[in-house]
Design a protein around this motif. Structure first.
Motif, short mmCIF file in Angstrom:
data_model
loop_
_atom_site.label_atom_id
_atom_site.label_comp_id
_atom_site.label_asym_id
_atom_site.label_seq_id
_atom_site.Cartn_x
_atom_site.Cartn_y
_atom_site.Cartn_z
N ILE A 57 0.85 -1.20 0.00
CA ILE A 57 0.00 0.00 0.00
C ILE A 57 0.88 1.25 0.00
O ILE A 57 0.64 2.20 -0.74
CB ILE A 57 -0.97 -0.01 1.21
N LEU A 58 1.95 1.22 0.81
CA LEU A 58 2.87 2.37 0.86
C LEU A 58 3.51 2.60 -0.51
O LEU A 58 3.59 3.74 -0.99
CB LEU A 58 3.96 2.12 1.90
N ILE A 59 3.95 1.52 -1.15
CA ILE A 59 4.62 1.65 -2.45
C ILE A 59 3.66 2.22 -3.49
O ILE A 59 4.02 3.11 -4.28
CB ILE A 59 5.20 0.28 -2.88
N VAL A 60 2.42 1.73 -3.47
CA VAL A 60 1.42 2.27 -4.40
C VAL A 60 1.17 3.75 -4.10
O VAL A 60 1.07 4.58 -5.01
CB VAL A 60 0.10 1.45 -4.33
N LEU A 61 1.12 4.07 -2.81
CA LEU A 61 0.90 5.46 -2.39
C LEU A 61 2.02 6.39 -2.88
O LEU A 61 1.75 7.46 -3.43
CB LEU A 61 0.82 5.49 -0.86
N PHE A 62 3.26 5.98 -2.72
CA PHE A 62 4.40 6.78 -3.21
C PHE A 62 4.24 7.03 -4.71
O PHE A 62 4.47 8.14 -5.20
CB PHE A 62 5.74 6.06 -3.00
N THR A 63 3.86 5.96 -5.42
CA THR A 63 3.72 6.06 -6.87
C THR A 63 2.64 7.07 -7.25
O THR A 63 2.84 7.92 -8.13
CB THR A 63 3.38 4.68 -7.46
N ILE A 64 1.50 6.99 -6.54
CA ILE A 64 0.38 7.89 -6.87
C ILE A 64 0.75 9.35 -6.56
O ILE A 64 0.49 10.24 -7.36
CB ILE A 64 -0.89 7.47 -6.11
N TRP B 141 10.11 11.96 -9.68
CA TRP B 141 9.21 12.34 -8.60
C TRP B 141 8.97 11.17 -7.66
O TRP B 141 9.03 11.30 -6.44
CB TRP B 141 7.86 12.82 -9.16
N ILE B 142 8.66 10.01 -8.26
CA ILE B 142 8.33 8.83 -7.45
C ILE B 142 9.53 8.41 -6.60
O ILE B 142 9.39 8.15 -5.41
CB ILE B 142 7.85 7.68 -8.36
N SER B 143 10.73 8.38 -7.22
CA SER B 143 11.93 8.04 -6.45
C SER B 143 12.10 8.99 -5.29
O SER B 143 12.41 8.59 -4.16
CB SER B 143 13.18 8.13 -7.33
N LEU B 144 11.90 10.28 -5.58
CA LEU B 144 12.12 11.32 -4.58
C LEU B 144 11.16 11.14 -3.39
O LEU B 144 11.58 11.22 -2.23
CB LEU B 144 11.92 12.69 -5.24
N ILE B 145 9.88 10.90 -3.69
CA ILE B 145 8.89 10.72 -2.63
C ILE B 145 9.24 9.51 -1.76
O ILE B 145 9.27 9.58 -0.53
CB ILE B 145 7.47 10.53 -3.23
N ALA B 146 9.54 8.38 -2.43
CA ALA B 146 9.87 7.15 -1.69
C ALA B 146 11.14 7.34 -0.88
O ALA B 146 11.26 6.85 0.24
CB ALA B 146 10.02 5.99 -2.66
N LEU B 147 12.08 8.07 -1.46
CA LEU B 147 13.36 8.33 -0.80
C LEU B 147 13.15 9.18 0.46
O LEU B 147 13.63 8.84 1.54
CB LEU B 147 14.29 9.02 -1.79
N ILE B 148 12.40 10.27 0.31
CA ILE B 148 12.18 11.16 1.46
C ILE B 148 11.46 10.42 2.59
O ILE B 148 11.81 10.52 3.75
CB ILE B 148 11.40 12.43 1.03
N GLU C 255 9.33 -5.71 3.35
CA GLU C 255 8.69 -7.03 3.20
C GLU C 255 8.49 -7.40 1.72
O GLU C 255 8.25 -8.54 1.38
CB GLU C 255 7.32 -7.06 3.90
N ILE C 256 8.54 -6.39 0.85
CA ILE C 256 8.35 -6.64 -0.58
C ILE C 256 9.73 -6.82 -1.20
O ILE C 256 10.53 -5.88 -1.22
CB ILE C 256 7.62 -5.47 -1.28
N ASN C 257 10.00 -7.99 -1.71
CA ASN C 257 11.29 -8.22 -2.38
C ASN C 257 11.31 -7.50 -3.72
O ASN C 257 10.34 -7.59 -4.48
CB ASN C 257 11.49 -9.72 -2.57
N VAL D 112 10.10 1.40 -9.30
CA VAL D 112 10.85 2.62 -8.99
C VAL D 112 10.57 3.07 -7.56
O VAL D 112 11.47 3.45 -6.82
CB VAL D 112 10.48 3.74 -10.00
N ALA D 113 9.29 3.00 -7.16
CA ALA D 113 8.92 3.40 -5.80
C ALA D 113 9.59 2.48 -4.78
O ALA D 113 10.09 2.94 -3.75
CB ALA D 113 7.41 3.37 -5.63
N LYS D 114 9.60 1.18 -5.07
CA LYS D 114 10.25 0.22 -4.16
C LYS D 114 11.75 0.54 -4.04
O LYS D 114 12.30 0.61 -2.95
CB LYS D 114 10.04 -1.21 -4.69
N LEU D 115 12.39 0.79 -5.18
CA LEU D 115 13.82 1.10 -5.15
C LEU D 115 14.06 2.41 -4.40
O LEU D 115 15.02 2.53 -3.65
CB LEU D 115 14.38 1.18 -6.57
N GLY D 116 13.17 3.37 -4.60
CA GLY D 116 13.28 4.65 -3.89
C GLY D 116 13.24 4.44 -2.39
O GLY D 116 13.98 5.07 -1.64
N SER D 117 12.38 3.52 -1.94
CA SER D 117 12.25 3.26 -0.50
C SER D 117 13.50 2.56 0.05
O SER D 117 13.69 2.51 1.25
CB SER D 117 11.00 2.43 -0.21
N MET D 118 14.31 2.00 -0.85
CA MET D 118 15.58 1.42 -0.39
C MET D 118 16.68 2.47 -0.36
O MET D 118 17.66 2.35 0.37
CB MET D 118 16.01 0.27 -1.32
#
Lengths: 145, 265
Positions: free
Chosen positions: A35-42, A59-66, A84-86, B76-82
């Motif tokens: 759910i978090l990963i989908v949320l970052f993407t949206i 943008w998506i990388s940046l959001i997930a990164l922050i 938990e998501i490989n 991309v979002a998964k990789l970003g979270s890493m």
């Protein structure tokens, strides 16, 4: 946007099931992370429509990164859940869709000459090999390994 | 796109089969070839979409390509979270990350252009070797030369090859080079961060299979390298790769180019 959200959720479910079969993570355990990963993407896609100068993937990388840096509230929980998501499980559906789209280019592929096929192999080898080599040289110069 | 249940069900079944088979490695004596779920599903999908079988129509294949683009965003979002928790580690390798991008950019030209000329390509060589020719690069070349120019055809040819076998080829190459033990997994991971979604996924996957203990770091550095390529890629192409390739072509062609009446397609 709603359409995209639904598609993202669907791919998320497929990936969760793949994650279960391939990496023994139960879907219930994997769900919050997905759910978090989908949320970052949206959120990333939303920002991309507002400020389209920057590509959606950036943008998506940046959001997930922050959201996963130590400065962000609750980052530890976010890191744990998304962990938990490989990443391989999430990439498998991508390649499945890539496979299913392959047929559309097969006709044009047959029309290509042998030269362009050879050169494309050279080009992919070149970009991979040189990036690896350059990175390795710098690491060696720095005495890292 | 959601309505294409046929596609989604096929993907789900393939993913489950692929993950159930898991990783298989074959020793070739000099190195190993890594096979893993991403490759199985890609090949199974390729068989289903084979035009002669008529299992999927053109429209469904185009939709699959569209969904491919969206599904890559989740990756991309998964990789970003890493990336977030590992920022110090990434900054620590900052110089390598910057320099590897030069390798990505130069790598296609340095060996691509001379070989293209030696086997008798003409101006197609410029389009074929100035980059790995994914969508953004195609846009750049058709803007400058026109999509139907020799340069445009060269770029499109490599693009089509990339779609058909790019991911599989890069996975094999990455796995094989990794198993030789010449390069460090992190350097290889940066090499795997090429500017195309499925190529990066497959190449970093092959490395993660070859170096299971470094899997997380491999994903991390492939992602960082890919991000740099995405951000800088367009600028580098417009202001560096394309003009340099065109210049080099003018200089090298009279020296090593082969005379042929008809330019290669």
């Amino acid at each position: 946007m709603l359409e995209k959200t639904k598609v993202l959720a669907l791919i998320g479910i497929i990936a969760i099931l793949g994650n279960w079969v391939g990496y023994d993570v139960s879907p219930i355990k994997a769900l919050p992370g997905m759910i978090l990963i989908v949320l970052f993407t949206i959120i990333g896609l939303g920002l991309n429509t507002l400020i389209p100068k920057m590509p959606a993937v950036v943008w998506i990388s940046l959001i997930a990164l922050i959201a996963t840096t130590p400065i962000f509230p609750g980052n530890e929980w976010i890191v744990e859940k998304t962990g938990e998501i490989n990443f391989m499980a999430l990439a498998t559906p991508i390649l499945a869709y890539a496979g299913l789209s392959l047929g559309k280019d097969l006709e044009s592929f047959k029309k290509l000459g042998w030269r362009i096929v050879v050169i494309s192999l050279v080009v992919y080898t070149g970009t991979f090999l040189f990036a690896t080599l350059f990175a390795e040289i710098v690491f060696k110069l720095q005495g890292r390994f | 796109m959601l309505k294409d249940w046929k596609l989604h069900i096929i993907v789900l079944v393939f993913v489950l089969i692929g993950e159930a088979i898991g990783v298989k490695q074959f020793n070739l004596g000099v190195g190993t070839i890594a096979l893993f779920p991403m490759l199985y599903v890609l090949i199974m999908g390729g068989i289903v979409s084979f035009p002669k079988l008529k299992w999927l129509n053109e429209g469904q294949m185009k939709k699959a390509a569209g969904i491919l683009g969206i599904s890559f965003l989740l990756f991309v979002a998964k990789l970003g979270s890493m990336l977030g928790p590992s920022l110090p580690k990434i900054f620590d390798a900052g110089v390598s990350l910057a320099v590897q991008e030069v390798g990505h950019v130069l790598g296609t030209i340095i060996i691509g252009l001379p070989i293209a000329l030696l086997i008798g390509m003409k101006r197609e060589a410029i389009g074929a070797t100035f980059s790995i020719d994914r969508e953004p690069n195609l846009a750049i070349i058709s803007e400058k030369y026109g999509a139907d120019s020799p340069e445009g055809r060269g770029a499109l040819g490599v693009y089509i090859c990339g779609t058909v076998f790019g991911a599989i080829y890069l996975a094999m190459l990455a796995g094989f080079l990794g198993s030789l033990g010449i390069f460090h997994p992190i350097s290889l991971a940066m090499g795997a961060g090429v500017g195309s979604g499925s190529m990066m996924a497959a190449a970093s996957g092959a490395l993660a299979v070859t170096f299971p203990n470094d899997a997380e770091d491999i994903a991390l550095f492939a992602a960082a390298a890919n991000l740099i390529s995405t951000i800088l890629g367009t600028y580098l192409c417009v202001f560096f790769s394309l003009p340099v390739t065109a210049r080099l072509y003018e200089w090298l062609e009279p020296k090593i180019g082969r005379t042929r009446k008809e330019a290669a397609k």
